[in-house]
Design a protein around this motif. Structure first.
Motif, PDB file in Angstrom:
ATOM      1  N   GLU A 100       0.858  -1.189   0.000  1.00  0.00           N
ATOM      2  CA  GLU A 100       0.000   0.000   0.000  1.00  0.00           C
ATOM      3  C   GLU A 100       0.895   1.241   0.000  1.00  0.00           C
ATOM      4  OE1 GLU A 100      -2.338   2.702  -0.208  1.00  0.00           O
ATOM      5  OE2 GLU A 100      -3.587   0.941   0.191  1.00  0.00           O
ATOM      6  N   ASP A 101       0.667   2.157  -0.931  1.00  0.00           N
ATOM      7  CA  ASP A 101       1.525   3.336  -1.024  1.00  0.00           C
ATOM      8  C   ASP A 101       1.046   4.505  -0.178  1.00  0.00           C
ATOM      9  OD1 ASP A 101      -0.650   3.475  -2.886  1.00  0.00           O
ATOM     10  OD2 ASP A 101       0.308   5.196  -3.821  1.00  0.00           O
ATOM     11  N   SER A 102      -0.188   4.455   0.318  1.00  0.00           N
ATOM     12  CA  SER A 102      -0.705   5.541   1.166  1.00  0.00           C
ATOM     13  C   SER A 102      -0.307   5.296   2.622  1.00  0.00           C
ATOM     14  CB  SER A 102      -2.231   5.616   1.049  1.00  0.00           C
ATOM     15  OG  SER A 102      -2.773   6.392   2.099  1.00  0.00           O
ATOM     16  N   MET A 103       0.419   6.257   3.195  1.00  0.00           N
ATOM     17  CA  MET A 103       0.823   6.108   4.593  1.00  0.00           C
ATOM     18  C   MET A 103      -0.392   6.080   5.517  1.00  0.00           C
ATOM     19  SD  MET A 103       3.334   5.560   6.532  1.00  0.00           S
ATOM     20  CE  MET A 103       4.653   5.890   5.357  1.00  0.00           C
ATOM     21  N   HIS A 104      -1.428   6.832   5.163  1.00  0.00           N
ATOM     22  CA  HIS A 104      -2.642   6.832   5.982  1.00  0.00           C
ATOM     23  C   HIS A 104      -3.230   5.430   6.063  1.00  0.00           C
ATOM     24  CE1 HIS A 104      -6.678   7.539   7.439  1.00  0.00           C
ATOM     25  NE2 HIS A 104      -7.178   7.100   6.297  1.00  0.00           N
ATOM     26  N   PHE A 105      -3.380   4.766   4.918  1.00  0.00           N
ATOM     27  CA  PHE A 105      -3.989   3.444   4.934  1.00  0.00           C
ATOM     28  C   PHE A 105      -3.019   2.381   5.459  1.00  0.00           C
ATOM     29  CE2 PHE A 105      -6.977   5.578   2.081  1.00  0.00           C
ATOM     30  CZ  PHE A 105      -8.161   5.224   2.708  1.00  0.00           C
ATOM     31  N   GLN A 106      -1.723   2.603   5.300  1.00  0.00           N
ATOM     32  CA  GLN A 106      -0.760   1.720   5.981  1.00  0.00           C
ATOM     33  C   GLN A 106      -0.986   1.773   7.484  1.00  0.00           C
ATOM     34  OE1 GLN A 106       3.421   1.868   5.311  1.00  0.00           O
ATOM     35  NE2 GLN A 106       3.262   1.726   3.084  1.00  0.00           N
ATOM     36  N   ASN A 107      -1.100   2.992   8.007  1.00  0.00           N
ATOM     37  CA  ASN A 107      -1.302   3.154   9.452  1.00  0.00           C
ATOM     38  C   ASN A 107      -2.620   2.546   9.902  1.00  0.00           C
ATOM     39  OD1 ASN A 107       1.105   4.547   9.764  1.00  0.00           O
ATOM     40  ND2 ASN A 107       0.168   6.562   9.569  1.00  0.00           N
ATOM     41  N   ASP A 146      -3.119  -3.099  -2.547  1.00  0.00           N
ATOM     42  CA  ASP A 146      -3.878  -2.034  -3.203  1.00  0.00           C
ATOM     43  C   ASP A 146      -3.796  -2.242  -4.715  1.00  0.00           C
ATOM     44  OD1 ASP A 146      -5.256   0.280  -3.723  1.00  0.00           O
ATOM     45  OD2 ASP A 146      -3.640   1.631  -3.160  1.00  0.00           O
ATOM     46  N   LEU A 147      -4.834  -1.833  -5.439  1.00  0.00           N
ATOM     47  CA  LEU A 147      -4.805  -1.966  -6.892  1.00  0.00           C
ATOM     48  C   LEU A 147      -3.948  -0.897  -7.554  1.00  0.00           C
ATOM     49  CD1 LEU A 147      -8.431  -2.944  -8.005  1.00  0.00           C
ATOM     50  CD2 LEU A 147      -6.367  -4.344  -8.063  1.00  0.00           C
ATOM     51  N   LEU A 148      -4.032   0.332  -7.041  1.00  0.00           N
ATOM     52  CA  LEU A 148      -3.318   1.446  -7.664  1.00  0.00           C
ATOM     53  C   LEU A 148      -2.011   1.674  -6.922  1.00  0.00           C
ATOM     54  CD1 LEU A 148      -6.321   3.881  -8.218  1.00  0.00           C
ATOM     55  CD2 LEU A 148      -5.416   2.133  -9.752  1.00  0.00           C
ATOM     56  N   LEU A 149      -0.940   1.143  -7.490  1.00  0.00           N
ATOM     57  CA  LEU A 149       0.375   1.207  -6.857  1.00  0.00           C
ATOM     58  C   LEU A 149       1.397   1.766  -7.843  1.00  0.00           C
ATOM     59  CD1 LEU A 149       0.535  -2.336  -5.204  1.00  0.00           C
ATOM     60  CD2 LEU A 149       0.373  -0.161  -3.970  1.00  0.00           C
ATOM     61  N   PRO A 150       2.410   2.481  -7.347  1.00  0.00           N
ATOM     62  CA  PRO A 150       3.524   2.859  -8.225  1.00  0.00           C
ATOM     63  C   PRO A 150       4.396   1.642  -8.521  1.00  0.00           C
ATOM     64  CG  PRO A 150       3.925   3.595  -5.967  1.00  0.00           C
ATOM     65  CD  PRO A 150       2.530   3.034  -5.994  1.00  0.00           C
ATOM     66  N   GLY A 151       5.101   1.695  -9.626  1.00  0.00           N
ATOM     67  CA  GLY A 151       5.996   0.594  -9.978  1.00  0.00           C
ATOM     68  C   GLY A 151       5.249  -0.476 -10.749  1.00  0.00           C
ATOM     69  N   ILE A 152       4.568  -1.346 -10.049  1.00  0.00           N
ATOM     70  CA  ILE A 152       3.707  -2.378 -10.638  1.00  0.00           C
ATOM     71  C   ILE A 152       2.356  -2.255  -9.958  1.00  0.00           C
ATOM     72  CG2 ILE A 152       3.340  -4.851 -10.974  1.00  0.00           C
ATOM     73  CD1 ILE A 152       6.327  -5.266 -10.721  1.00  0.00           C
ATOM     74  N   ASP A 153       1.286  -2.152 -10.744  1.00  0.00           N
ATOM     75  CA  ASP A 153      -0.023  -2.033 -10.097  1.00  0.00           C
ATOM     76  C   ASP A 153      -0.435  -3.368  -9.490  1.00  0.00           C
ATOM     77  OD1 ASP A 153      -2.019  -3.537 -11.922  1.00  0.00           O
ATOM     78  OD2 ASP A 153      -0.942  -2.262 -13.336  1.00  0.00           O
ATOM     79  N   GLY A 154      -1.383  -3.310  -8.576  1.00  0.00           N
ATOM     80  CA  GLY A 154      -1.769  -4.492  -7.825  1.00  0.00           C
ATOM     81  C   GLY A 154      -2.301  -5.621  -8.682  1.00  0.00           C
TER      82      GLY A 154
END
Length: 220
Positions: A100-107, A146-154
């Motif tokens: 997951e690239d969002s720090m909010h949702f990681q937390n 997550d589906l929307l990820l940098p690098g390679i999408d989910g």
């Protein structure tokens, strides 16, 4: 917003937090804390000016996992040997990986997992490439992606994992901010995979993870 979830009698100043203080304590967005109050997960009242004040003891109870278990959670501890510690992975722990690239949702996910399933080994990755590498190294039992990820999408990541022996025993949960009507381009990777929409993360993710742990426990 319904006001019957809010206390009508103010608490002493030393017994409450502001919404911003709770958001900072839990590593969440202010809106997420407001929704927790609306759902009755945190006990609160409003000042004459309309500002929420959240009871300290309810925040502590939430952090300690004092909320009643969601459907399926109670059965996991009974089914898993050792009082909720599945005999799987390193030192008897189930291994979970969150990409997951969002720090909010990681937390938020980290907080939910640690409250509901404190004995699992949770790792996180910030993008698809790092997540794919970590999946190979860590060999998780449960993958949240997550589906929307940098690098390679989910979706591409999942499609690649389906060809790997790891996928046969992997429990997968997709997390996304996309609406159901926006998932069509990713259906090639979502067959048989439960999808949690981020606005429903707090209510829907714990029961799904409980089901994952149940399946893992039944394999032991």
């Amino acid at each position: 917003m319904s006001t019957d979830l809010l206390r009508t009698q103010p608490l002493p100043t030393e017994d409450h937090y502001t919404t911003l203080e709770v958001a900072r304590m839990l590593g969440l967005a202010v809106r997420s804390v407001q929704l927790m109050v609306d759902r009755g997960e945190l006990q609160a009242w409003k000042t004459p000016g309309g500002h929420r004040r959240i009871a300290r003891d309810s925040v502590q109870r939430w952090r300690d996992g004092g909320r009643s278990p969601q459907a399926g959670e109670a059965s996991v501890s009974a089914a898993v040997p050792g009082g909720g510690q599945p005999r799987n992975g390193q030192q008897g722990q189930v291994k979970m990986l969150l990409i997951e690239d969002s720090m909010h949702f990681q937390n938020l996910v980290t907080l939910l997992v640690r409250r509901q399933f404190p004995n699992v080994d949770l790792r996180t990755a910030n993008d698809g490439i790092a997540g794919l590498i970590l999946a190979g190294q860590f060999q998780p039992d449960v993958l949240m992606v997550d589906l929307l990820l940098p690098g390679i999408d989910g979706a591409t990541l999942l499609a690649g994992l389906r060809a790997h022996p790891l996928f046969e025993r992997l429990q997968v949960v997709v997390i996304t901010s996309l609406e159901p009507g926006e998932l069509a381009p990713y259906t090639f990777a979502l067959d048989g995979v439960p999808v949690v929409h981020k606005p429903q993360l707090v209510t829907e993710l714990p029961p799904l993870l409980a089901q994952c742990l149940q399946t893992i426990a039944e394999r032991v």
